[in-house]
Design a protein around this motif. Structure first.
Motif, mmCIF file in Angstrom:
data_model
loop_
_atom_site.group_PDB
_atom_site.id
_atom_site.type_symbol
_atom_site.label_atom_id
_atom_site.label_comp_id
_atom_site.label_asym_id
_atom_site.label_seq_id
_atom_site.Cartn_x
_atom_site.Cartn_y
_atom_site.Cartn_z
ATOM 1 N N GLU A 11 -0.749 -3.670 -11.924
ATOM 2 C CA GLU A 11 -0.783 -2.535 -11.016
ATOM 3 C C GLU A 11 -1.685 -2.834 -9.818
ATOM 4 O OE1 GLU A 11 -1.810 2.197 -11.290
ATOM 5 O OE2 GLU A 11 -1.811 1.062 -13.169
ATOM 6 N N ALA A 12 -2.801 -3.518 -10.091
ATOM 7 C CA ALA A 12 -3.720 -3.874 -9.003
ATOM 8 C C ALA A 12 -3.022 -4.770 -7.994
ATOM 9 C CB ALA A 12 -4.959 -4.569 -9.565
ATOM 10 N N ALA A 13 -2.179 -5.691 -8.488
ATOM 11 C CA ALA A 13 -1.453 -6.582 -7.579
ATOM 12 C C ALA A 13 -0.457 -5.795 -6.727
ATOM 13 C CB ALA A 13 -0.730 -7.668 -8.375
ATOM 14 N N THR A 14 0.176 -4.800 -7.327
ATOM 15 C CA THR A 14 1.124 -3.977 -6.569
ATOM 16 C C THR A 14 0.404 -3.224 -5.452
ATOM 17 O OG1 THR A 14 2.416 -3.723 -8.572
ATOM 18 C CG2 THR A 14 2.898 -2.190 -6.780
ATOM 19 N N VAL A 15 -0.769 -2.670 -5.788
ATOM 20 C CA VAL A 15 -1.544 -1.958 -4.761
ATOM 21 C C VAL A 15 -1.947 -2.934 -3.652
ATOM 22 C CG1 VAL A 15 -3.671 -0.681 -4.289
ATOM 23 C CG2 VAL A 15 -2.396 -0.230 -6.401
ATOM 24 N N ALA A 16 -2.386 -4.149 -4.052
ATOM 25 C CA ALA A 16 -2.821 -5.144 -3.063
ATOM 26 C C ALA A 16 -1.677 -5.494 -2.112
ATOM 27 C CB ALA A 16 -3.331 -6.398 -3.766
ATOM 28 N N ARG A 17 -0.465 -5.649 -2.669
ATOM 29 C CA ARG A 17 0.683 -5.975 -1.805
ATOM 30 C C ARG A 17 0.962 -4.861 -0.814
ATOM 31 N NH1 ARG A 17 4.559 -8.564 -6.492
ATOM 32 N NH2 ARG A 17 3.285 -10.435 -6.746
ATOM 33 N N GLY A 18 0.820 -3.631 -1.268
ATOM 34 C CA GLY A 18 1.011 -2.497 -0.368
ATOM 35 C C GLY A 18 -0.008 -2.517 0.764
ATOM 36 N N ILE A 19 -1.250 -2.863 0.409
ATOM 37 C CA ILE A 19 -2.321 -2.900 1.410
ATOM 38 C C ILE A 19 -2.041 -3.965 2.473
ATOM 39 C CG2 ILE A 19 -4.728 -3.639 1.697
ATOM 40 C CD1 ILE A 19 -5.325 -2.054 -0.885
ATOM 41 N N LEU A 20 -1.501 -5.113 2.019
ATOM 42 C CA LEU A 20 -1.211 -6.186 2.980
ATOM 43 C C LEU A 20 -0.164 -5.756 4.007
ATOM 44 C CD1 LEU A 20 -1.022 -9.316 0.645
ATOM 45 C CD2 LEU A 20 -2.823 -8.741 2.280
ATOM 46 N N ARG A 21 0.702 -4.843 3.589
ATOM 47 C CA ARG A 21 1.792 -4.441 4.469
ATOM 48 C C ARG A 21 1.430 -3.216 5.305
ATOM 49 N NH1 ARG A 21 6.722 -6.116 2.193
ATOM 50 N NH2 ARG A 21 7.759 -4.947 3.812
ATOM 51 N N ALA A 22 0.266 -2.613 5.043
ATOM 52 C CA ALA A 22 -0.096 -1.381 5.738
ATOM 53 C C ALA A 22 -1.244 -1.659 6.707
ATOM 54 C CB ALA A 22 -0.522 -0.315 4.727
ATOM 55 N N PRO A 23 -1.127 -1.223 7.957
ATOM 56 C CA PRO A 23 -2.203 -1.447 8.910
ATOM 57 C C PRO A 23 -3.361 -0.467 8.679
ATOM 58 C CG PRO A 23 -0.371 -0.323 9.972
ATOM 59 C CD PRO A 23 0.023 -0.522 8.541
ATOM 60 N N LEU A 24 -4.155 -0.711 7.637
ATOM 61 C CA LEU A 24 -5.282 0.162 7.302
ATOM 62 C C LEU A 24 -6.586 -0.619 7.411
ATOM 63 C CD1 LEU A 24 -3.852 1.915 4.089
ATOM 64 C CD2 LEU A 24 -4.086 2.902 6.376
ATOM 65 N N PRO A 25 -7.719 0.067 7.636
ATOM 66 C CA PRO A 25 -9.006 -0.639 7.764
ATOM 67 C C PRO A 25 -9.586 -1.039 6.402
ATOM 68 C CG PRO A 25 -9.332 1.714 8.120
ATOM 69 C CD PRO A 25 -7.846 1.507 7.939
#
Lengths: 484, 368
Positions: free
Chosen positions: B203-217
């Motif tokens: 689940e942590a990896a899924t969240v990390a992948r989402g973060i890589l694709r989202a322009p967030l700080p």
């Protein structure tokens, strides 16, 4: 020097259409983007596979024949200038995107893929490849690696070296080096960093893994006009000091503004001494806050006018003028010579004033369009090659500008590379021990000196011939000359 | 031309420290003349990384070569001598609301500029803020021939000559004794927040992948002991927006947790140092978004770096890293497995800088 067996062997190893020797067909290859220097190669090869590249290198090694590697030929320093007795290894046929990996946000591509087509092939995933040299429509990623190319967005997103994770390199000795990969680092020496920007002197890049970034959700652009170029320079420093890192921060001087406006009708204030274009990107909340801060800083710095693009279309209009500046300058004079020095930002005002003085002394106009945020100057020296002696005058003026850059703590090339153009200025920036170290590093990869010989690093003999111009501790040669 | 330049110089923020470069250069030159090795040492906080090295040579300390040579906050660049302590440098930058982007670890609270560059270890923000190598703009070194040489410079864009400065990063002083380094700095964030949620490695990896694709700080992720933490840093508005977007509970509004990861002061690392603890600590470099799922791991960098303590033999660990298209290196001793072709050129590069092999022999085993 020309060993006829080389052509015969090349024809045996590559498809017939991939080996060019007819004089007329060699014409398009005689120059890169530095068009003042021309030389027809002996033979051009256009391999389609890694195996063919390896075969070419083996033939060259066996027959002691120099190799110049070329991408799209858009380089501005003559790095891909051919040799009369050498092979021109052109990689434009190796132009496939091999893999787009949206899990790791990477793309694996062949060296002949154009910079812009990488972004085009991933844009539907909301991703992009950040470095964006002005030539991005045409320039190849292999050439970007060779030159460590930059662009408008380096201040925030870095150069090629910050955005390439891995490369596969073929050496002249027949070794294949896989350096880095999809990871952020790899064990051992950082040979990847040494290869990036090495101008084809160490090996041939046959595959590149690039990092992809998410497209920012918001992009806004500000345009500010100044009636004093020093104030514009000071505003740049003030923005950075204020804790804002713009995605792009570009400056144009009066001559460039008028030229761009006549050409692109971007709505620039024609009477301004300088304009700044500042692009801010990110998420809406942050960008809005930054716009407020930058506007206040620009007003404090004495901007006579500050405009925020209301729409994306207006933002693109702001940039259209900037992007048209080089072709626009081309209409001011029959020829122009584009320089590429970098200086500390605090020296912007003083250096621009000195460039004006040099321009008057040489009697040649200079238009300034540049990446102010990272201190990367691109003075465009306007001349007419039909007038005897003008090219030489333009080159001398360019040399003086680069010497000036070094003397204030900068460098002779920010993003265009040394090639053949800035060999003399390298003698100014580096002493003999440093140049010697560069030569030993090259020999580690290419002991026979067959890879792009004569480029990027001057011989010690050349430097001593031009008279020991090394600038040390800010002490310029000819201190009696008026400067600043 | 002298006057304006001196005026600019006078306003530079410098901390004089002490210039010991003549002594350091002479010591390397003398070692070269006698072909006797030298072991370069800063604060010694990362000496355990090269402990297996044969310490045949005389120890040469950089600790008397200190000081900030140049710092102008509006240039976003600082130049410091090798022996300058990281905490002194952080204080000088902090006074102007700036910081090094790459969060170098301070094992035991110590560490110098030279050691940070030589070891090339970056902290939790690396995928978003860049690495040591990304931030290094120029160096002055003494090569194995005893020559004092400068490469790169103090400007962000510089492509004159080969990028020797970045080649020095992570070379553990085997290519040159670092005298000083110029590094990019950045504005320190206005606000920091750490979000936390219980979740599996997958689940942590899924969240990390989402973060890589989202322009967030986002400037850090860490999954350890079944908890994923995400660090946000930037403007207060931006951090608030990212919190709302991610919808994960707030745990803290400071850097304390990620500092323990950065400095290996988190209990995960502490356990390993207990004398009776089993297993070796490995550092795995993996693609961003990798889903590395093993017991006894701490995964940061959105999946791109995993710390794995295991009894498994080297073959099994290297195979596990390869299965994720990554690399494994034992953290503290032993060698990584450089492919033979790369090793050949590493040794040649070593010879190009240090022909007699006097600088830190053994510290970069792949190059010997």
């Amino acid at each position: 020097m020309r060993d006829p067996r080389v052509i015969e062997l090349l024809k045996r190893s590559l498809p017939a259409a991939s080996v060019i020797t007819e004089t007329r067909a060699l014409g398009p290859f005689e120059t890169d983007g530095l068009t003042a220097i021309r030389q027809k190669p002996w033979v051009v090869v256009l391999p389609e596979t890694v195996e063919q590249v390896r075969a070419v290198l083996e033939i060259c090694r066996e027959h002691d024949t120099p190799v110049v590697t070329r991408g799209a030929g858009t380089g501005l320093s003559g790095g891909a200038r051919p040799l009369a007795d050498g092979v021109l290894l052109t990689l434009t046929k190796m132009n496939r995107v091999l893999e787009v990996d949206t899990d790791t946000c990477t793309a694996r591509v062949e060296p002949g893929v154009t910079n812009l087509s990488i972004t085009d092939s991933v844009a539907h995933h909301g991703l992009y490849y950040a470095p964006d040299p002005s030539s991005q429509l045409a320039c190849s990623i292999g050439g970007n690696v060779a030159e460590n190319s930059g662009g408008v967005h380096c201040l925030k997103y870095g150069l090629t070296v910050h955005n390439v994770l891995g490369i596969t390199v073929q050496t002249i000795e027949g070794d294949q080096l896989v350096l880095g990969g999809k990871t952020l680092d790899a064990p051992g020496y950082d040979l990847l960093a040494a290869m990036i920007g090495s101008e084809g002197m160490l090996g041939v890049v046959t595959e590149v893994v690039v990092k992809l970034l998410p497209e920012p959700s918001v992009k806004r652009a500000l345009l500010a006009a100044f009636d004093d170029i020093r104030q514009a320079g000071d505003a740049v420093a003030a923005i950075i000091r204020g804790g804002v890192i713009p995605a792009g921060l570009e400056m144009m001087d009066a001559l460039a503004i008028k030229a761009a406006e006549d050409f692109a009708h971007a709505g620039y204030p024609r009477d301004a001494a300088a304009i700044l274009l500042c692009e801010l990107d990110g998420i809406e909340a942050e960008v809005e806050a930054d716009i407020g801060r930058v506007r206040a800083i620009l007003d404090d710095a004495g901007a006579t006018e500050t405009r925020l693009a209301a729409t994306d279309a207006e933002r693109e209009t702001f940039w259209r003028g900037r992007k048209a500046a080089f072709p626009a300058a081309g209409r001011l004079a029959p020829d122009y010579y584009c320089m590429d020095g970098t200086i500390p930002r605090r020296e912007l005002g003083a250096v621009l004033a000195e460039i004006t003085a040099l321009s008057e002394r040489y009697g040649l106009s200079v238009a300034n369009v540049f990446h102010a945020g990272d201190g990367n100057l691109h003075p465009l020296i306007l001349y007419d090659s039909a007038q005897p002696g003008e090219l030489e005058k333009a080159e001398a003026l360019g040399g003086d500008i680069l010497t000036l850059c070094v003397s204030v703590g900068g460098t002779v090339t920010g993003e265009h590379g040394v090639g053949v153009e800035k060999l003399d200025e390298m003698c100014v920036q580096f002493d003999s021990g440093e140049l010697d170290q560069f030569h030993r590093l090259k020999a580690a990869f290419d002991p026979g000196g067959l890879m792009n010989p004569g480029k990027a690093i001057p011989t010690l003999a050349r430097c001593s011939e031009i008279g020991g111009m090394h600038v040390h501790g800010g002490a310029l040669p000819h201190p009696e000359l008026e400067r600043f | 031309m002298g006057a304006p330049r001196d005026a600019a110089r006078a306003t530079e923020e410098t901390w004089p420290g002490r210039d010991d470069s003549d002594h350091l250069r002479a010591a390397v030159a003398a070692a070269g003349a006698h072909k006797t090795p030298v072991t370069i040492r800063g604060s010694g906080s990362k000496a355990f990384l090269t402990e297996s090295a044969a310490h045949a040579g005389a120890s040469l300390s950089t600790l008397r070569h200190t000081g900030i040579v140049a710092y102008r906050p509006d240039e976003l660049v600082v130049t410091a001598r090798a022996g300058t302590r990281l905490d002194e440098l952080a204080r000088a930058l902090g006074a102007h609301g700036q910081a090094l982007p790459f969060d170098p670890p301070r094992f035991g609270g110590a560490g110098t500029v030279g050691g940070a560059v030589a070891a090339g270890l970056s902290g939790p923000g690396r995928p978003w803020l860049g690495s040591v190598r990304d931030a290094v703009l120029g160096v002055r070194i003494v090569n194995g021939l005893g020559q004092s040489l400068a490469f790169g410079g103090q400007v962000l864009k510089n492509v004159a000559g080969y990028d020797v400065s970045r080649l020095m990063v992570g070379a553990f002083g085997t290519l040159g004794l670092l005298l000083e380094a110029s590094m990019r700095v950045q504005p320190a964030p206005e606000a920091v927040a750490v979000l936390a949620k219980d979740c599996s490695a997958e689940e942590a990896a899924t969240v990390a992948r989402g973060i890589l694709r989202a322009p967030l700080p986002v400037t850090g992720t860490c999954h350890v002991d079944g908890v994923l933490r995400i660090r946000l840093a930037g403007s207060a508005d931006g951090v608030r927006h990212a919190r709302d977007t991610l919808g994960i509970d707030l745990e803290a509004e400071d850097d304390a947790f990620f500092d323990t990861v950065r400095d290996h002061a988190h209990p995960f690392f502490f356990r390993e140092r207990e004398p009776d603890s089993a297993g070796t600590l490995w550092r795995l470099s993996l693609p961003r978004g990798a889903a590395f799922d093993q017991p006894d791991t701490l995964v940061e960098w959105a999946g791109a770096r995993a710390w794995w303590r295991t009894d498994a033999g080297p073959d099994a660990v290297h195979a596990a890293a390869r299965a994720h298209q990554g690399f494994a290196t034992p953290f503290g001793s032993g060698t990584s497995r450089t492919p033979a072709a790369v090793g050949k050129y590493m040794r040649r590069v070593k010879t190009a800088f240090d022909p007699d092999g006097i600088l830190n022999p053994g510290a970069m085993a792949d190059a010997d």
